[in-house]
Scaffold this motif. Sequence first.
Motif, PDB file in Angstrom:
ATOM      1  N   TRP A  42       0.816  -1.215   0.000  1.00 58.19           N
ATOM      2  CA  TRP A  42       0.000   0.000   0.000  1.00 58.19           C
ATOM      3  C   TRP A  42       0.850   1.265   0.000  1.00 58.19           C
ATOM      4  CZ3 TRP A  42      -0.928  -4.115   3.350  1.00 58.19           C
ATOM      5  CH2 TRP A  42      -2.108  -4.830   3.122  1.00 58.19           C
ATOM      6  N   TRP A 234       2.271   2.719   8.190  1.00 57.67           N
ATOM      7  CA  TRP A 234       0.847   2.397   8.103  1.00 57.67           C
ATOM      8  C   TRP A 234      -0.057   3.597   7.821  1.00 57.67           C
ATOM      9  CZ3 TRP A 234       0.683  -2.353   7.027  1.00 57.67           C
ATOM     10  CH2 TRP A 234      -0.528  -3.042   7.004  1.00 57.67           C
ATOM     11  N   ASN A 237      -2.684   3.194   5.187  1.00 58.67           N
ATOM     12  CA  ASN A 237      -3.686   2.153   5.446  1.00 58.67           C
ATOM     13  C   ASN A 237      -4.801   2.626   6.375  1.00 58.67           C
ATOM     14  OD1 ASN A 237      -1.020   0.825   4.765  1.00 58.67           O
ATOM     15  ND2 ASN A 237      -2.352  -0.968   4.700  1.00 58.67           N
ATOM     16  N   CYS A 244     -10.021   2.191   0.240  1.00 54.95           N
ATOM     17  CA  CYS A 244      -8.972   1.166   0.254  1.00 54.95           C
ATOM     18  C   CYS A 244      -9.236   0.068  -0.768  1.00 54.95           C
ATOM     19  CB  CYS A 244      -8.823   0.589   1.655  1.00 54.95           C
ATOM     20  SG  CYS A 244     -10.317  -0.183   2.316  1.00 54.95           S
TER      21      CYS A 244
END
Length: 318
Positions: A42, A234, A237, A244
């Motif tokens: 990601w 992160w 995320n 997402c």
Amino acid sequence: MTEYGIHCSHEQIPPAALLEAVVAAERAGFDAAMCSDHFSPWSARQGESAFAWAWLGAALQATNLSFGVVNAPGQRYHPAIIAQAIGTLGAMFPGRFWAALGSGEFSNEHITGGDWPRKEIRNKRLRESVDVIRALLAGEEVTHDGLVTVDRAKLWTRPAEPPPLIGAAVSVETARWVAGWADGMVTVNAPTERLREMIGAYRGVGGRGPVCLQVHLSWAGSETEAEQIAYDQWRSNVFPPPVCWDLELVEHFDVVSEHVTLDQVRSVVNVSADLERHIEWLRGYASLGFDRIYLHHVGQDLGPFIEAFGSKVLPALR
């Protein structure tokens, strides 16, 4: 009693290092392991994305842990191929493997060049794929014409007992839906009331099998370091569905996360240098009724996390 496993993040850690980490995790007292099957991470900062199925064979051979994988059949993978992969690992390692099936993310599925269907179509495709996989694991010859097409497929290598097919869910609605076909449910950490609602929705309509939770956490020797790890690894995320699900490239995730705050990261990652705080969080999740909790330290160096949680957190939880 709740089992505590480790989440193995292929999107952040090279496969050889991840194999060493899961071997160390078993020695440290973790009960189980799981991973996700993605084609890309990601964020460019995460920087990895190895082939989960190849790694699982090595990891199952190198340990005595049970393993699960989250997979999205129907677009990047034909469901007959996933059935063959599940059947092979199930035959080689009886009783130690499960697969969680979900509707996917465009960041992984776009590589085949196909259109990205609406969510309701993806769910219909997933259900068709689940039915195909179950029939193949049961030894049937399968022909199917629908959102997926199968022509006279038959698995010649199958386990005596088909591995569980778990439903992957991140919403109350999906938790209720997967109860109609799944052998269990897996989700990710969320506010306590949301998790309680999800378990209630799954169990309330007859959902069977274990309910499992993947917990994103960041721990380090200082609070500042724990925050830095979480923010670096992160912050791309933090976005809920459909963002997402529908972003296409790593670069897109990095662009939309440029102005994410540390507080936003803390909303999806349990960040603390205090092991007692992590114990409190994990006890709270267990009290909701989760049968298995998989700990995902979002840092790229798992050694200190495995040592600290194995020696102090897991014994306290048990």
